[in-house]
Write a protein that holds these residues in place. Structure first.
Motif: not given
Ligand SMILES: [Zn+2]
Length: 383
Positions: A225-231
């Motif tokens: 989830k955090r990686r999605r937010i980051q990208s």
């Protein structure tokens, strides 16, 4: 003789803001603003000079802060040093584990750490007095319910004054309570507890139970989830806020699961009349920092947190807690001490080369912890 141990209990009080005069309220708000500024300045200093200890912070900044805040009672600066030291320390720890997004720690929480010179609690009258600028005292009434009665007659230690976003004010007081723990030895009934990535396994030679935590799965889900937010999220401010939000959710989610597991274990201990909770001594891993992969370190970080919760709750319920050396608890047979190999019958199964025992690896870990506990009791007896 029953050994006595001290545990800390926190009582949460909501401050009754009705009938408080404006002057007192503005004194309290002023205190929060000034304290937050001081703590942040100290954190900044800690970050710049890489100091985490209270003593170095106090040594470097106390005098200067006293001069710049002459009407603020001096102990606020002392507790601010302690506060900043602990905030910075946990920031460093989380950062190392990749569990913190920010480059430097910010003290957002509107909380003031009060030592015993900064507040007086009148628990019979449900009132607290707090010293403010110029050495004046502001007295506030505390809302209370039946739950608070048990704190009567206990001695308060320190406290935190917390200002919530909705404007409500809370006083969290730490009380120290002596608990009597049974003297335990080789004749005590025990429950050993092992924590792996997705389950907490506990038991003794008579039973084994599993509590599925799915911690590893939850962590992976939040990681993605955090990686999605980051990208996907462009705005830096929004991105940082979202990342922090999900970090907080992840931590709370896991903490909730830990508490459920702890309750289950303590209920079971009572049911079977166990007097001791046995866990791995994780301190032995402290030396190999950095050498193991990140997941292992995050797991141990969570594991320690779980241990602290279980230890506290166990003692509160009159159970003793012992930590044993975990060396070889997953690689030697709990029956004959022969070496264990992977079994061909399943990924989680281990097989003893000597006696043929075939068992789930978590069950083996628990049985070995139980065995280790009794061995250590015997060792302690022989001079
Ligand atoms: Zn064996």
């Amino acid at each position: 003789m029953m050994p006595v141990e001290e545990i800390r209990l926190t009582a949460k009080f909501r401050v009754d803001f009705t009938d408080v005069d404006e002057a007192a309220i503005s004194e309290i708000y002023r205190l929060f603003a000034e304290y937050q500024g001081i703590v942040n300045e100290l954190i900044e200093y800690a970050h710049l000079h890489k100091v985490t200890s209270f003593i170095s912070l106090h040594h470097a900044k106390y005098r200067e802060l006293r001069q710049r805040h002459p009407t603020l009672p001096s102990h606020y600066i002392v507790t601010a040093c302690r506060y900043a030291g602990s905030v910075y320390k946990s920031f460093v720890e989380l950062k190392k584990l990749g569990m913190c997004e920010r480059e430097k720690p910010i003290f957002k929480g509107r909380a003031i750490w009060l030592d015993s010179t900064l507040f007086k609690l009148d628990i019979e009258g449900w009132r607290v007095s707090i010293i403010v600028h110029g050495g004046r005292w502001v007295t506030l009434r505390l809302l209370h319910g039946r739950y608070h009665d048990k704190f009567k007659g206990m001695k308060p230690g320190e406290a935190r004054l917390v200002l919530r976003d909705d404007g409500s004010l809370y006083l969290n007081v730490v009380f120290r309570q002596a608990v009597m723990l049974p003297e335990v030895g080789a004749d005590a009934k025990v429950i050993a507890v092992d924590v792996n990535e997705n389950a907490i396994v506990y038991g003794n030679d008579d039973f084994i139970e599993r509590f599925e935590t799915n911690e590893g799965i939850i962590r992976t889900r939040y990681f993605l989830k955090r990686r999605r937010i980051q990208s996907r999220i462009r705005g830096r401010g929004l991105r940082a806020r979202l990342l922090e939000k999900y970090k907080g959710r992840e931590r709370n989610r896991i903490k909730e699961i830990y508490y459920k597991a702890v309750k289950r274990i303590i209920d079971k201990a009572k049911e079977i009349g166990a007097a001791v909770i046995v866990m791995e001594d994780l301190e032995v891993y402290k030396e190999d920092k950095g050498s193991k992969e990140l997941n292992g370190r995050i797991h141990r970080w969570g594991y320690r947190r779980f241990q602290r919760i279980l230890e506290y709750q166990a003692k509160l319920h009159g159970l003793n807690v012992k930590y044993v050396d975990p060396a070889y608890t997953s690689s030697l047979c709990p029956v004959c001490e022969g070496e264990l190999d992977l079994s061909s019958n399943g990924r989680r199964l281990r097989k003893c080369q000597r006696c043929g025992l075939e068992e789930d690896r978590d069950v083996i870990a628990v049985k070995n912890l139980v065995k280790r506990y009794y061995e250590e009791c015997m060792d302690a007896k022989t001079p």
